[in-house]
Design a protein around this motif. Structure first.
Motif, PDB file in Angstrom:
ATOM      1  N   TYR A 134       0.846  -1.193   0.000  1.00 50.35           N
ATOM      2  CA  TYR A 134       0.000   0.000   0.000  1.00 50.35           C
ATOM      3  C   TYR A 134       0.882   1.243   0.000  1.00 50.35           C
ATOM      4  N   ARG A 155       0.653   5.313   1.364  1.00 51.81           N
ATOM      5  CA  ARG A 155      -0.083   6.300   2.160  1.00 51.81           C
ATOM      6  C   ARG A 155       0.509   7.681   1.944  1.00 51.81           C
ATOM      7  N   LEU A 205      -5.765  12.098   4.358  1.00 54.61           N
ATOM      8  CA  LEU A 205      -5.002  10.868   4.195  1.00 54.61           C
ATOM      9  C   LEU A 205      -5.518  10.132   2.965  1.00 54.61           C
ATOM     10  N   GLN A 206      -4.584   9.749   2.093  1.00 55.22           N
ATOM     11  CA  GLN A 206      -4.911   8.928   0.931  1.00 55.22           C
ATOM     12  C   GLN A 206      -4.235   7.577   1.122  1.00 55.22           C
ATOM     13  N   TYR A 207      -5.001   6.512   0.941  1.00 54.94           N
ATOM     14  CA  TYR A 207      -4.511   5.148   1.121  1.00 54.94           C
ATOM     15  C   TYR A 207      -4.779   4.407  -0.181  1.00 54.94           C
ATOM     16  N   ASP A 208      -3.708   4.056  -0.896  1.00 55.00           N
ATOM     17  CA  ASP A 208      -3.837   3.408  -2.205  1.00 55.00           C
ATOM     18  C   ASP A 208      -3.151   2.048  -2.179  1.00 55.00           C
ATOM     19  N   THR A 209      -3.792   1.077  -2.813  1.00 57.73           N
ATOM     20  CA  THR A 209      -3.230  -0.271  -2.923  1.00 57.73           C
ATOM     21  C   THR A 209      -3.046  -0.604  -4.400  1.00 57.73           C
ATOM     22  N   ASP A 242      -9.283  -1.829  -0.672  1.00 49.08           N
ATOM     23  CA  ASP A 242      -9.161  -1.004   0.527  1.00 49.08           C
ATOM     24  C   ASP A 242      -8.787   0.441   0.227  1.00 49.08           C
ATOM     25  N   ASP A 243      -8.644   0.832  -1.027  1.00 52.24           N
ATOM     26  CA  ASP A 243      -8.293   2.214  -1.352  1.00 52.24           C
ATOM     27  C   ASP A 243      -9.347   3.142  -0.747  1.00 52.24           C
ATOM     28  N   ASP A 264      -9.949   7.388   1.090  1.00 51.77           N
ATOM     29  CA  ASP A 264      -9.492   8.704   1.526  1.00 51.77           C
ATOM     30  C   ASP A 264     -10.132   8.988   2.878  1.00 51.77           C
ATOM     31  N   TYR A 275     -14.752   9.054   5.928  1.00 54.65           N
ATOM     32  CA  TYR A 275     -14.075   7.939   5.286  1.00 54.65           C
ATOM     33  C   TYR A 275     -14.784   7.664   3.970  1.00 54.65           C
TER      34      TYR A 275
END
Length: 186
Positions: A18, A20, A48-52, A59-60, A62, A93
């Motif tokens: 991932y 972040r 927060l940006q969470y990218d897979t 699970d991507d 923001d 979320y």
């Protein structure tokens, strides 16, 4: 390893990858109204940006937070001071893929705090804190599991100290917390 087994292990490891990215902005203002009273304001914005990278990992998401706090400090005498604080927070979320969109939600929190410090005599002191806060978690879509909920909290702390002489000291602490969680039925 057999190619199929190797591909399965690679795919499992890719699921763990991932990326972040966090951006946080804070603002603090303090204004002494007079020598005994001070007002302060704090604001913050957190993104927060969470990218897979895996195609089958959904699970991507923001996360966006806004917070604003106001605080009033007073020194009434050398022996007695108080602090009042109010905090508002909104957290959103947002899952980016349809497979997890039912998990999108907004959390709203309102928190009030009060504490005091009282040095009654050179030998006796009393410190107290009170917290009252409420949190609402609300899904952004029709929630088939009916998990929209509110949480209400009340916390109290007391710290009593007595020092009759330089050799002896006693301390009594009291802590009480009440939590009420309820599901919201709109």
């Amino acid at each position: 390893l057999v190619d199929r087994e190797f591909d399965r292990l690679v795919q499992r490891e890719e699921q763990k990858d991932y990326f972040r990215r966090l951006t946080n902005i804070e603002l603090f203002l303090k204004y002494p109204v007079n020598p005994k009273h001070t007002l302060s304001l704090t604001g913050s914005n957190r993104y927060l940006q969470y990218d897979t990278p895996a195609e089958d990992n959904f699970d991507d998401h923001d996360e966006l937070n806004y917070a604003l706090t106001g605080e009033w400090r007073s020194t009434w005498s050398r022996k007695f001071s108080t602090r009042y604080k109010i905090l508002g927070l909104v957290r959103r979320y947002a899952f980016l893929f349809e497979e997890r969109s039912q998990d999108n939600y907004t959390q709203r929190t309102l928190r009030m705090e009060f504490d005091y410090r009282w040095q009654m005599t050179d030998k006796v002191s009393l410190n107290g804190e009170q917290y009252v806060y409420v949190t609402y978690n609300v899904k952004d879509f029709n929630d088939r599991n009916l998990t929209d909920r509110s949480t209400r909290n009340l916390e109290s702390r007391l710290d009593f100290r007595y020092r009759p002489n330089n050799k002896w000291e006693s301390q009594t602490k009291l802590y009480r917390k009440e939590i009420h969680v309820s599901y919201l039925n709109w």
